[in-house]
Design a protein around this motif. Structure first.
Motif, mmCIF file in Angstrom:
data_model
loop_
_atom_site.group_PDB
_atom_site.id
_atom_site.type_symbol
_atom_site.label_atom_id
_atom_site.label_comp_id
_atom_site.label_asym_id
_atom_site.label_seq_id
_atom_site.Cartn_x
_atom_site.Cartn_y
_atom_site.Cartn_z
ATOM 1 N N PRO A 50 12.392 -64.747 22.422
ATOM 2 C CA PRO A 50 13.422 -63.697 22.577
ATOM 3 C C PRO A 50 13.389 -63.049 23.960
ATOM 4 N N ALA A 51 12.183 -62.802 24.500
ATOM 5 C CA ALA A 51 12.077 -62.187 25.824
ATOM 6 C C ALA A 51 12.622 -63.112 26.903
ATOM 7 N N ALA A 52 12.349 -64.414 26.781
ATOM 8 C CA ALA A 52 12.842 -65.376 27.777
ATOM 9 C C ALA A 52 14.369 -65.458 27.749
ATOM 10 N N ILE A 53 14.956 -65.453 26.542
ATOM 11 C CA ILE A 53 16.417 -65.491 26.417
ATOM 12 C C ILE A 53 17.041 -64.234 27.019
ATOM 13 N N LEU A 54 16.454 -63.081 26.707
ATOM 14 C CA LEU A 54 16.970 -61.818 27.251
ATOM 15 C C LEU A 54 16.834 -61.791 28.768
ATOM 16 N N THR A 55 15.698 -62.256 29.273
ATOM 17 C CA THR A 55 15.482 -62.278 30.725
ATOM 18 C C THR A 55 16.481 -63.200 31.413
ATOM 19 N N GLY A 56 16.691 -64.387 30.855
ATOM 20 C CA GLY A 56 17.674 -65.311 31.424
ATOM 21 C C GLY A 56 19.073 -64.720 31.436
ATOM 22 N N THR A 57 19.410 -63.980 30.375
ATOM 23 C CA THR A 57 20.731 -63.342 30.294
ATOM 24 C C THR A 57 20.892 -62.284 31.374
ATOM 25 N N VAL A 58 19.893 -61.414 31.501
ATOM 26 C CA VAL A 58 19.979 -60.307 32.452
ATOM 27 C C VAL A 58 19.993 -60.818 33.896
ATOM 28 N N VAL A 59 19.086 -61.749 34.205
ATOM 29 C CA VAL A 59 18.999 -62.262 35.582
ATOM 30 C C VAL A 59 20.286 -62.999 35.963
ATOM 31 N N THR A 60 20.850 -63.776 35.029
ATOM 32 C CA THR A 60 22.096 -64.483 35.313
ATOM 33 C C THR A 60 23.249 -63.505 35.513
ATOM 34 N N THR A 61 23.275 -62.446 34.726
ATOM 35 C CA THR A 61 24.315 -61.423 34.902
ATOM 36 C C THR A 61 24.214 -60.786 36.277
ATOM 37 N N LEU A 62 22.987 -60.501 36.721
ATOM 38 C CA LEU A 62 22.791 -59.853 38.026
ATOM 39 C C LEU A 62 23.095 -60.803 39.183
ATOM 40 N N LEU A 63 22.685 -62.070 39.053
ATOM 41 C CA LEU A 63 22.902 -63.037 40.134
ATOM 42 C C LEU A 63 24.262 -63.716 40.053
ATOM 43 N N ASP A 64 24.955 -63.530 38.920
ATOM 44 C CA ASP A 64 26.324 -64.034 38.749
ATOM 45 C C ASP A 64 26.407 -65.552 38.878
ATOM 46 N N SER A 65 25.362 -66.246 38.457
ATOM 47 C CA SER A 65 25.409 -67.712 38.510
ATOM 48 C C SER A 65 24.320 -68.290 37.620
ATOM 49 N N SER A 66 24.740 -68.991 36.564
ATOM 50 C CA SER A 66 23.749 -69.635 35.696
ATOM 51 C C SER A 66 23.069 -70.787 36.426
ATOM 52 N N SER A 67 23.825 -71.493 37.280
ATOM 53 C CA SER A 67 23.241 -72.623 38.005
ATOM 54 C C SER A 67 22.113 -72.162 38.921
ATOM 55 N N VAL A 68 22.329 -71.036 39.613
ATOM 56 C CA VAL A 68 21.295 -70.511 40.505
ATOM 57 C C VAL A 68 20.036 -70.181 39.712
ATOM 58 N N VAL A 69 20.209 -69.537 38.552
ATOM 59 C CA VAL A 69 19.057 -69.135 37.744
ATOM 60 C C VAL A 69 18.322 -70.358 37.213
ATOM 61 N N ILE A 70 19.058 -71.349 36.718
ATOM 62 C CA ILE A 70 18.414 -72.543 36.164
ATOM 63 C C ILE A 70 17.732 -73.355 37.262
ATOM 64 N N ILE A 71 18.378 -73.467 38.421
ATOM 65 C CA ILE A 71 17.755 -74.186 39.540
ATOM 66 C C ILE A 71 16.498 -73.458 40.004
ATOM 67 N N LEU A 72 16.550 -72.120 40.062
ATOM 68 C CA LEU A 72 15.365 -71.345 40.426
ATOM 69 C C LEU A 72 14.262 -71.545 39.386
ATOM 70 N N THR A 73 14.633 -71.589 38.115
ATOM 71 C CA THR A 73 13.667 -71.827 37.035
ATOM 72 C C THR A 73 13.023 -73.197 37.185
ATOM 73 N N ILE A 74 13.843 -74.212 37.492
ATOM 74 C CA ILE A 74 13.314 -75.567 37.694
ATOM 75 C C ILE A 74 12.323 -75.593 38.847
ATOM 76 N N ALA A 75 12.646 -74.877 39.929
ATOM 77 C CA ALA A 75 11.747 -74.828 41.086
ATOM 78 C C ALA A 75 10.425 -74.157 40.721
ATOM 79 N N LEU A 76 10.481 -73.081 39.918
ATOM 80 C CA LEU A 76 9.260 -72.384 39.514
ATOM 81 C C LEU A 76 8.413 -73.252 38.587
ATOM 82 N N VAL A 77 9.071 -73.975 37.689
ATOM 83 C CA VAL A 77 8.351 -74.887 36.790
ATOM 84 C C VAL A 77 7.692 -75.992 37.603
#
Length: 327
Positions: A50-77
């Protein structure tokens, strides 16, 4: 007629170019403003699903791009800074966060774009601090985003006079045809936000029906996987598993959406029948993505095990003993 079509094409293309520029620069500016805070947030607040889903939602809303958030997540992984299992919830949350953009696009804010663009331009040109210029760039691009959609809408308005265009747009009500058009357009422009923005503006001008808008929206969800898959090229198994999960999530939910598109459209009409078609499409985007997340959230442990079995992590080489030559 040819000159009119040329004028419409040039104005619409200009709006699309400005939109793509605004999206890319806005995402870059917001990443600079957020800095390393985003990495810290993703590491700290993704320990549970639940925390990861909420965090992904909030960060994507702030950065205004799901692709940016997912690509950043892939880089961190890939860098080992974020466990693969934590990234799955972030991917789901990013799919919810991206629906905020479609809600904003449904508002006719293009004529008020100067309210954000003017102070942004002043900050960008007059601020002596880098942080101030970055904030100014973000404000300017935010306003430019809506002004570009306004241009696209104004360019599309005269298309009502052309029966051939209307007939072609009506064909998009076919789920497979509409989804194919949405996926192809998103692959070309490399932005699902641009596709959804154009869909919402066309619907607002009376050129696109709700069934056609939903079908194109489903295709755009698939097309957006291309850039995240590209981000996994050359990375380790953990990063590739995150990209494959994003693709699998979209393939399953889109397939289900196409199977039940009739009842789903009826549900949207029942819940938002009083709204205009543009707003109905925006609501459909939220409803579809939230339903997909609710479906997949309980299955994340199973998805993790399946992907781990398919792409096992590479074992790290054992350190050489003291005095023993390395292999």
């Amino acid at each position: 007629m040819n000159s009119s079509v040329l004028s419409i094409s040039l104005l619409a293309t200009s709006g699309l170019v400005l939109f793509l520029y605004a999206v890319s620069r806005l995402a870059l500016a917001l990443r600079h403003v957020a800095g390393d805070r985003v990495k810290g947030i993703l590491d700290r607040f993704t320990r549970t699903i639940p925390a990861a889903i909420l965090t992904g939602t909030v960060v994507t809303t702030l950065l205004d791009s799901s692709s940016v958030v997912i690509i950043l997540t892939i880089a961190l992984v890939s860098a080992g800074a974020l466990p693969f299992r934590n990234s799955l919830g972030v991917v789901l949350g990013a799919n919810i966060g991206t629906t905020i953009s479609s809600q904003l696009f449904a508002f006719d804010l293009g004529q008020y774009a100067v309210v954000a663009m003017l102070p942004g331009l002043l900050l960008l040109t007059l601020s002596k601090k880098r942080q101030g210029r970055t904030i100014g760039r973000a404000l300017f691009c935010f306003g430019l985003l809506f002004f570009s959609l306004f241009l696209i809408g104004e360019a599309a308005a005269p298309l009502k006079q052309y029966k051939g265009v209307q007939a072609w747009l009506l064909k998009l009500e076919s789920p497979v045809r509409g989804a194919g058009a949405g996926a192809l357009l998103t692959l070309i422009v490399q932005s699902s936000s641009a596709t959804l923005g154009m869909v919402i503006k066309l619907a607002g001008k009376g050129l696109l029906t709700l069934p056609a808008g939903i079908a194109v929206m489903l295709g755009a969800e698939l097309g957006t996987c291309s850039d995240t898959l590209l981000a996994t090229v050359g990375r380790g198994p953990a990063a590739r598993k995150t990209g494959l999960f994003h693709l699998g999530f979209n393939l399953v939910t889109i397939s289900l959406g196409l199977l039940v598109i009739g009842p789903f459209t009826a549900l949207v009409l029942r819940l938002a029948g009083q709204a205009d078609v543009a707003r109905q499409i925006a609501h459909a985007h939220v409803l579809f993505n939230v339903a997909g997340v609710l479906l997949f959230a309980p299955l994340l442990p199973l998805c993790q095990r399946l992907l781990d079995a398919w792409l096992p992590d590479q074992p790290r080489p054992a350190p050489a003993l003291v005095g023993e030559p390395a292999a």
